[in-house]
Design an enzyme around this catalytic site. Structure first.
Site, mmCIF file in Angstrom:
data_model
loop_
_atom_site.group_PDB
_atom_site.id
_atom_site.type_symbol
_atom_site.label_atom_id
_atom_site.label_comp_id
_atom_site.label_asym_id
_atom_site.label_seq_id
_atom_site.Cartn_x
_atom_site.Cartn_y
_atom_site.Cartn_z
ATOM 1 N N LYS A 52 18.457 3.982 -11.473
ATOM 2 C CA LYS A 52 18.259 2.429 -12.214
ATOM 3 C C LYS A 52 17.342 3.963 -13.107
ATOM 4 O O LYS A 52 17.527 4.448 -14.692
ATOM 5 C CB LYS A 52 16.545 1.896 -12.556
ATOM 6 C CG LYS A 52 16.721 0.398 -11.975
ATOM 7 C CD LYS A 52 15.990 -0.504 -11.301
ATOM 8 C CE LYS A 52 16.447 -1.000 -10.828
ATOM 9 N NZ LYS A 52 15.427 -2.539 -9.841
ATOM 10 N N GLN A 96 9.128 -1.852 -8.862
ATOM 11 C CA GLN A 96 10.267 -2.535 -8.223
ATOM 12 C C GLN A 96 9.536 -2.813 -7.005
ATOM 13 O O GLN A 96 9.216 -3.373 -5.764
ATOM 14 C CB GLN A 96 10.083 -1.013 -7.012
ATOM 15 C CG GLN A 96 12.329 -1.350 -6.352
ATOM 16 C CD GLN A 96 12.851 -2.067 -7.601
ATOM 17 O OE1 GLN A 96 13.595 -1.540 -7.933
ATOM 18 N NE2 GLN A 96 13.556 -2.355 -6.597
ATOM 19 N N ASP A 119 11.378 -6.687 -16.684
ATOM 20 C CA ASP A 119 11.951 -7.692 -15.764
ATOM 21 C C ASP A 119 11.986 -8.674 -15.644
ATOM 22 O O ASP A 119 13.365 -9.851 -15.255
ATOM 23 C CB ASP A 119 11.353 -7.071 -14.713
ATOM 24 C CG ASP A 119 12.067 -6.581 -13.362
ATOM 25 O OD1 ASP A 119 13.738 -6.544 -13.554
ATOM 26 O OD2 ASP A 119 12.254 -5.868 -12.232
#
Ligand code: NAP
Length: 292
Positions: A52, A96, A119
């Site tokens: 990412k 994460q 997200d």
């Protein structure tokens, strides 16, 4: 059979984003900045986060990686989240997953500012998505929708089966595909570990989204000819013949299913790269408030 090339499609999307960043730079605007929190750097999670960060560099975004120890307390992690919420230089950030067992994942995700939740996991954004209001779509389902759109795969009136009902993939996927929208309007069946006779259901499907995390679960005898297959699964299988000691497989038995499919995503190189591209797209969206 046509391969749905997520790697190439993601590269195209990243090129489009890079052009947007060039424009922002030219206008002396604020360069998008994505941050990522990772707790306890286990192999797979660190690989995902690093890719990412690498993707941010590729499109010209700024990025920050906040690496925290595995024994961090819930309170300390909440503090880090609040710091990112307050930091005006950061447009969006991700935490994460998975988090260690001693930390309540829901508590942390709910503490993320919905305006920075690129997200798309915060209840506010999930609610907006469900109500078809503009918001950050969760990156993996967003990537799948984009792939269907760019390959012009008709979904209206089709029988779609989604295998897996997780909050981050299966459930939102079933919602998006059933909505009254372009590349929606499908008749969706959501199956899970309690579903009986999955094979009877998948055999009737025009499109199958497979997201259960069981390597090579969907086999050729479970699908009809001409089906479109979206394989979300990623499992590392030990493979001593490979330099890195493992190979990646999806939730689909590619060899048997690809013989019957019209369209199929490979693993790797299918949904994975699309997820990262859409995370960048969400970050660009979060940054718009500074540059519009
Ligand atoms: P998850 O949270 O573990 O959810 C798995 C779902 O599959 C659950 O709903 C579970 O049912 C269902 N399931 C498990 N075994 C089943 C079986 N034998 N038959 C039918 N349903 C079954 O998984 P996830 O986070 O959605 O991830 C799924 C896979 O996608 C994993 O391999 C993950 O690594 C991968 N993934 C890839 C990306 C990407 O970018 N490519 C992104 C996210 C995830 P219950 O609800 O009944 O337990």
């Amino acid at each position: 059979m046509i391969l749905l090339d997520g790697k190439q499609t993601a590269a195209d999307i990243k090129d489009e984003i890079a052009l947007e960043v060039d424009k922002i730079r030219l206008n002396k605007g604020k360069i998008p900045h994505l941050a990522a929190i990772i707790v306890g750097a286990d192999g797979a999670s660190l690989t995902y986060v690093n890719s990412k960060v690498k993707a941010c560099k590729k499109v010209g975004f700024n990025s920050s990686l906040i690496e925290l120890p595995i024994d961090i307390t819930e309170e300390q992690l909440l503090h880090e989240v609040h710091l990112l919420n307050k930091d005006v230089t950061i447009d969006g950030y991700i935490v994460q997953l998975p988090l260690p067992d001693h930390i309540d994942e829901d508590l942390i995700l709910m503490a993320v500012d919905p305006n920075k939740d690129v997200d798309g996991f915060h209840p506010t954004n999930v609610g907006k998505m469900t109500l078809e209001l503009p918001t950050f779509l969760p990156a993996t389902p967003y990537g799948i929708m984009e792939l269907l759109e760019r390959y012009k795969i008709e979904t209206s009136g089709k029988d779609v089966v989604v295998i897996g009902r997780s909050h981050i993939v299966g459930r939102p996927m079933s919602i998006l595909l059933s909505q009254k929208r372009e590349y929606g309007n499908a008749t969706v069946t959501l199956v899970h570990s309690r579903t009986k006779n999955i094979k009877e259901i998948t055999k009737k499907a025009d499109i199958i989204v497979v997201a259960l995390g069981v390597a090579e679960f969907l086999t050729g005898d479970m699908v009809k000819k001409g089906v479109t297959i979206i394989d979300v699964g990623i499992t590392r299988l030990e493979d001593k013949t490979r330099k890195r000691g493992y190979r990646l497989v999806g939730d689909v038995h590619f060899e048997s299913v690809s013989k019957k499919a019209s369209y199929i995503t490979p693993v790797p190189g299918g949904v994975g790269p699309m997820t990262i591209a859409m995370l960048l797209k969400n970050t660009l969206l979060a940054n718009r408030k500074f540059n519009s």
